[in-house]
Design an enzyme around this catalytic site. Sequence first.
Site: not given
Length: 295
Positions: A54, A98, A121
């Site tokens: 990322k 995460q 997200d």
Amino acid sequence: METKILDGKQTAQELREEMRLEVLRLKEAHNLVPGLAVVLVGEDPASVSYVTGKRKACEKTGIYSREENHPETMQERDLLALIGELNADPSIHGILVQLPLPSHIDEKKVLYAINPDKDVDGFHPFNVGKMMIGEDTFLPCTPHGIQQILVRNGIEIASKHVVIVGRSNIVGKPLAMMLLQKQDNANATVTVCHTRTKDIGHFTTQADIVIAAAGRPNTVTADMISEGAVVVDVGVNRVNDASKPKGYRLVGDTDFNSIMGKAAAITPVPGGVGPMTITMLLHNTIKSAKRFKSI
Ligand code: NAP
């Protein structure tokens, strides 16, 4: 039949180049640099590698990325305090925590603490709800990547029967909702299968598009699809392979080799849905930055 390989790497690269130019334009015209914070707690090797991927993708696109790496022992209250700090930071437009988090931390509490306006997200219930009723919001990255790989490769979704194998909150369910919307790049008839579905093949053989998102190798085999169907393989599974330096190889949820020659198109693993997921994260970060500046 010749089966087309839907190259997610290439599609992702095309999208990322468009995003790179957009980020350049935002910097020049509005002095705006989209910023993404990625929070990692612990050192799980898969998570470390996702976070690195990322960061690199952000750098290449011109997005500012802030890595927050914390030890496995980090306390929940400290993580919540960090989320609060990132919520208030004007240079940060997207916050990604995460997963999985260590077991002493309540994942839900942390995800719900993220400002929905920075929830790139698309996991916050506020945004899930907006997506469900067809309002503009952050779409969850993997389902959005799947939709885009179809659209960008000229595969019509409207009026098609899409059968999804898997009903998780991060892939199957949101994808079903997205493809069902009365909107462009959607308007599908959607069936969702899971472990309690009787005879999955009964449904998948009726599908124009089969999405395999079960997390188990060979869940969808050639006899379970109709000639000319489009197959999207979301699965990422490690299977032992002594011939590989790491001792394993990655396979999807479909029996790829047997499907070749029967399907009209299929996404490979790796190199299919995977690269699209990070790409849609970048998309959401840029979208968020523009929203904050009302662009
Ligand atoms: P998950 O949370 O484990 O959910 C799996 C779903 O598949 C569940 O709904 C389960 O049904 C269903 N299922 C499992 N085995 C089945 C079977 N034999 N027949 C029918 N349904 C079955 O997994 P996930 O997070 O959705 O991920 C799915 C796969 O996609 C995994 O391999 C994951 O690594 C991969 N993935 C890839 C990306 C990417 O970017 N490439 C992103 C996310 C996930 P029940 O609900 O009945 O248990």
